[in-house]
Motif scaffolding. Structure first.
Motif, PDB file in Angstrom:
ATOM      1  N   GLU A 225       0.030 -36.706 -38.253  1.00  0.00           N
ATOM      2  CA  GLU A 225       0.936 -36.562 -37.331  1.00  0.00           C
ATOM      3  C   GLU A 225       2.763 -36.042 -37.434  1.00  0.00           C
ATOM      4  N   VAL A 226       2.420 -34.994 -36.794  1.00  0.00           N
ATOM      5  CA  VAL A 226       3.479 -34.410 -36.923  1.00  0.00           C
ATOM      6  C   VAL A 226       4.425 -33.507 -35.960  1.00  0.00           C
ATOM      7  N   ARG A 227       6.077 -34.289 -36.023  1.00  0.00           N
ATOM      8  CA  ARG A 227       6.284 -33.742 -34.427  1.00  0.00           C
ATOM      9  C   ARG A 227       8.011 -32.527 -35.584  1.00  0.00           C
ATOM     10  N   VAL A 228       8.080 -31.570 -34.496  1.00  0.00           N
ATOM     11  CA  VAL A 228       9.349 -30.550 -34.667  1.00  0.00           C
ATOM     12  C   VAL A 228      10.231 -30.984 -33.347  1.00  0.00           C
ATOM     13  N   TRP A 229      11.703 -30.647 -33.701  1.00  0.00           N
ATOM     14  CA  TRP A 229      12.363 -31.007 -33.331  1.00  0.00           C
ATOM     15  C   TRP A 229      13.624 -29.730 -33.498  1.00  0.00           C
ATOM     16  N   THR A 230      14.688 -29.088 -32.366  1.00  0.00           N
ATOM     17  CA  THR A 230      15.567 -28.525 -32.181  1.00  0.00           C
ATOM     18  C   THR A 230      17.062 -29.096 -32.468  1.00  0.00           C
ATOM     19  N   ARG A 231      18.152 -28.392 -32.772  1.00  0.00           N
ATOM     20  CA  ARG A 231      19.141 -28.649 -33.077  1.00  0.00           C
ATOM     21  C   ARG A 231      19.543 -29.600 -32.394  1.00  0.00           C
ATOM     22  N   THR A 232      19.271 -29.470 -30.784  1.00  0.00           N
ATOM     23  CA  THR A 232      19.791 -30.120 -29.716  1.00  0.00           C
ATOM     24  C   THR A 232      18.332 -31.217 -29.559  1.00  0.00           C
ATOM     25  N   LEU A 233      17.543 -31.295 -30.281  1.00  0.00           N
ATOM     26  CA  LEU A 233      16.561 -32.612 -30.325  1.00  0.00           C
ATOM     27  C   LEU A 233      15.657 -32.440 -29.139  1.00  0.00           C
ATOM     28  N   ARG A 234      15.566 -31.613 -28.533  1.00  0.00           N
ATOM     29  CA  ARG A 234      14.579 -30.467 -28.295  1.00  0.00           C
ATOM     30  C   ARG A 234      12.592 -30.818 -28.374  1.00  0.00           C
ATOM     31  N   GLU A 235      12.164 -31.447 -28.266  1.00  0.00           N
ATOM     32  CA  GLU A 235      11.133 -31.753 -29.138  1.00  0.00           C
ATOM     33  C   GLU A 235      10.032 -30.446 -28.719  1.00  0.00           C
ATOM     34  N   ILE A 236       9.882 -29.644 -29.942  1.00  0.00           N
ATOM     35  CA  ILE A 236       8.936 -28.294 -29.659  1.00  0.00           C
ATOM     36  C   ILE A 236       7.242 -28.166 -30.077  1.00  0.00           C
ATOM     37  N   THR A 237       7.033 -29.334 -30.961  1.00  0.00           N
ATOM     38  CA  THR A 237       5.768 -29.208 -31.714  1.00  0.00           C
ATOM     39  C   THR A 237       4.756 -28.859 -30.384  1.00  0.00           C
ATOM     40  N   ARG A 238       4.491 -28.127 -29.868  1.00  0.00           N
ATOM     41  CA  ARG A 238       3.032 -27.342 -29.063  1.00  0.00           C
ATOM     42  C   ARG A 238       2.977 -26.759 -29.150  1.00  0.00           C
ATOM     43  N   HIS A 239       4.691 -25.808 -29.775  1.00  0.00           N
ATOM     44  CA  HIS A 239       4.874 -24.510 -29.433  1.00  0.00           C
ATOM     45  C   HIS A 239       4.824 -23.765 -31.097  1.00  0.00           C
ATOM     46  N   VAL A 240       4.898 -24.649 -31.834  1.00  0.00           N
ATOM     47  CA  VAL A 240       5.181 -24.075 -33.013  1.00  0.00           C
ATOM     48  C   VAL A 240       3.778 -24.562 -34.343  1.00  0.00           C
ATOM     49  N   GLY A 241       2.203 -24.020 -34.024  1.00  0.00           N
ATOM     50  CA  GLY A 241       1.426 -24.968 -33.871  1.00  0.00           C
ATOM     51  C   GLY A 241       1.664 -24.518 -35.791  1.00  0.00           C
ATOM     52  N   GLU A 242       1.404 -23.157 -35.996  1.00  0.00           N
ATOM     53  CA  GLU A 242       1.931 -23.190 -37.878  1.00  0.00           C
ATOM     54  C   GLU A 242       2.594 -23.896 -38.592  1.00  0.00           C
ATOM     55  N   LEU A 243       3.723 -24.382 -37.748  1.00  0.00           N
ATOM     56  CA  LEU A 243       4.514 -25.108 -38.780  1.00  0.00           C
ATOM     57  C   LEU A 243       4.604 -26.333 -39.272  1.00  0.00           C
ATOM     58  N   VAL A 244       3.516 -27.226 -37.748  1.00  0.00           N
ATOM     59  CA  VAL A 244       3.124 -28.418 -38.302  1.00  0.00           C
ATOM     60  C   VAL A 244       1.529 -27.599 -39.031  1.00  0.00           C
ATOM     61  N   ASP A 245       0.270 -27.356 -38.744  1.00  0.00           N
ATOM     62  CA  ASP A 245      -0.291 -26.916 -39.857  1.00  0.00           C
ATOM     63  C   ASP A 245       0.220 -27.028 -40.840  1.00  0.00           C
ATOM     64  N   LEU A 246       1.086 -26.532 -41.857  1.00  0.00           N
ATOM     65  CA  LEU A 246       1.791 -26.369 -42.772  1.00  0.00           C
ATOM     66  C   LEU A 246       2.588 -27.756 -42.878  1.00  0.00           C
ATOM     67  N   VAL A 247       3.420 -27.882 -42.229  1.00  0.00           N
ATOM     68  CA  VAL A 247       4.148 -29.812 -42.792  1.00  0.00           C
ATOM     69  C   VAL A 247       2.717 -30.449 -43.407  1.00  0.00           C
ATOM     70  N   ARG A 248       2.160 -31.037 -42.189  1.00  0.00           N
ATOM     71  CA  ARG A 248       0.805 -31.671 -42.606  1.00  0.00           C
ATOM     72  C   ARG A 248      -0.285 -30.696 -43.751  1.00  0.00           C
TER      73      ARG A 248
END
Length: 503
Positions: A225-248
């Protein structure tokens, strides 16, 4: 507790510039609040309902505002419950349901309470700087050290929860807040330095790394499970699939990484900031066609079961390089030629460098002096307060911006200047539509807006001036870009503006 008590405290906060007086007001209210209403009272006074956005805007509220009640009777819990009902309304008939609940709520409110609720629900009470004063108020009300409250808040990201823990269990309860995988923490921030030499002299042994013009990200991985947030703590996981795959794919089971991401041109130079930010609003289908994002990580806060928040940067750097490999932000530890790193960053199209104390821990949510940013172009992040209608080719567009700096003592932004320079036709069209969506009032020449948009301004310093309330005025200010990744709590303070005054 009556809503009237919260409204009275809010008025007292607005009536004084004294941080000590504000802290006293808050401590008194927190002490008087029943446990079941404490969280809502804290949320209201820091400018946001416990539910966040409730789906009712200015027009809806204006349409349902009836004659006010003559005597205060609404309780904090009744208001919180009504707003919860509004936020939960969905589907067919939800607009009418929201209007009915809000109409009944406002009908039981006095005139002052209606004004307070209107400003709360339209965002006009969202002075993020008040969070710092609230932290001190919680400490004063409970007798626990302010640093313990601040740390718990930065780890939880929730002032109401922090206040409830402090009031019920003191320092021991606050100490229970830990870094949790899947719950973002507020990012550590940097302060400006006059020059690279000054930064190195101030910090001593340091890392010097590129400062990129990207979007701040915080990434948590727990197994697959990988999740991604902005500096304001807004979750953007579903918008950045390539970052999720990389971190996984990284060589670990669990990790928390802090970094930047940006879109690059074919020759490796950064694309405009707005193009990177546009990815955060993309749908899954649009991702296929969107520009790919490249991450650059510069800190590791957790690795395979070990929390590293309090570890020195030199230790966090070892963990970072072990797990992030080629995705580490370019830079060097105690470089022999730091000027070459600055030149390399600028030559690659980036902003400058960050200089970081190797012995420092990660101060979540703080803008201290352990991280110093060095940029050849002087900029400030300011809050848009209003805009004036343009003339000539700008007729019909809101053009000349009124700019405010953050009040570190929790008051409204303090106006420090105006500018219309640097605005492209595209920005003029966008801000004309956006400002009217968030306007609070207008006259023949000016539209005033909720203080929620942050804009990055390039300037040639400031000068002492009685023209504006802060006693300073910007010199040769020019718009560089809007910062949708920042909120008003992250804008530069009036002290930062004064620091640019040339003798």
């Amino acid at each position: 507790m009556l809503l009237h008590d919260v409204v009275r405290a809010s008025a007292a906060l607005a009536a004084t510039r004294s941080r000590k007086a504000k802290t006293t007001v808050l401590a008194g209210l927190l002490t008087a609040a029943p446990p079941g209403e404490l969280a809502a009272a804290v949320a209201f006074l820091t400018g946001q309902p416990t539910q966040g956005r409730i789906g009712a805007g200015w027009r809806t509220l204006a349409a349902v505002r009836p004659e006010p009640a003559t005597e205060p009777a609404l309780t904090v819990s009744e208001v919180d419950a009504a707003l919860g009902e509004v936020a939960a309304a969905s589907g067919s008939g939800s607009a009418k349901r929201r209007a009915d609940v809000l109409g009944a709520l406002f009908g039981r409110a006095t005139s002052d309470e209606q004004d307070f609720l209107f400003r709360l629900l339209t965002g006009e009470l969202r002075h993020g700087a008040l969070e710092g004063v609230m932290v001190e108020g919680i400490a004063a009300a409970t007798g626990v050290p302010v640093e313990a409250v601040r740390r718990a808040f930065m780890l939880s990201g929730r002032l109401p929860a922090t206040a409830s823990a402090a009031m019920s269990g003191g320092s021991a309860a606050l100490a229970e807040f830990r870094l949790e995988l899947g719950r973002p923490i507020r990012p550590m921030l940097a302060s400006p330095a006059e020059s690279l030499a000054d930064a190195l002299t101030e910090l001593g042994p340091a890392v010097v790394e590129y400062k990129m013009d990207g979007a701040r990200i915080q990434v948590h991985r727990d197994g697959d499970e990988v999740r991604v947030w902005t500096r304001t703590l807004r979750e953007i996981t579903r918008h950045v699939g390539e970052l999720v795959d990389l971190v996984r794919s990284l060589p670990c089971e669990s990790v928390v990484l802090d970094g930047e991401t940006l879109a690059l041109t074919d020759d490796g130079r950064p694309r405009p900031f707005q193009e990177t930010m546009s990815r955060f609003g993309s749908t899954r289908e649009e991702q296929v066609r969107a520009l790919l994002l490249r991450p650059y990580f510069f800190d590791c806060l957790h690795l395979d079961g070990t929390d590293l928040l309090d570890a020195p940067l030199r230790e966090r750097n070892v963990a970072l390089r072990a797990v992030a490999g080629e995705h580490v932000m370019p830079g060097e530890t105690e470089p022999a030629d730091p000027e070459a790193i600055l030149a390399g960053s600028l030559g690659a199209g980036h902003e400058g460098v960050l200089v970081k104390d190797l012995d420092s821990g990660y101060a979540a949510g703080r803008r201290g002096r352990a991280w110093l940013k060095v940029k050849p172009v002087h900029t400030l992040d300011l809050v848009v307060l209003a805009a004036e209608w343009g003339h000539g080719r700008r007729t019909g567009y809101l053009s000349n911006l009124h700019l405010g700096a953050r009040d570190p003592d929790g008051g409204p932004p303090i106006m420090v200047g105006k500018t219309f320079k640097g605005l492209t036709d595209e920005l003029l069209a966008w801000q004309t539509a956006e400002f009217q969506r968030i306007e609070t009032r207008r006259d023949d020449w000016t539209v005033h807006v909720r203080p929620e948009l942050v804009v990055e301004i390039e300037l040639d310093g400031a000068q002492m001036s009685p023209r504006y309330p802060g006693g300073v005025a910007l010199r040769f200010a020019r718009v560089l870009r809007y910062r949708p990744d920042k909120d008003p709590a992250e804008a530069d303070t009036i002290d930062a503006v004064r620091a640019t005054v040339r003798e």
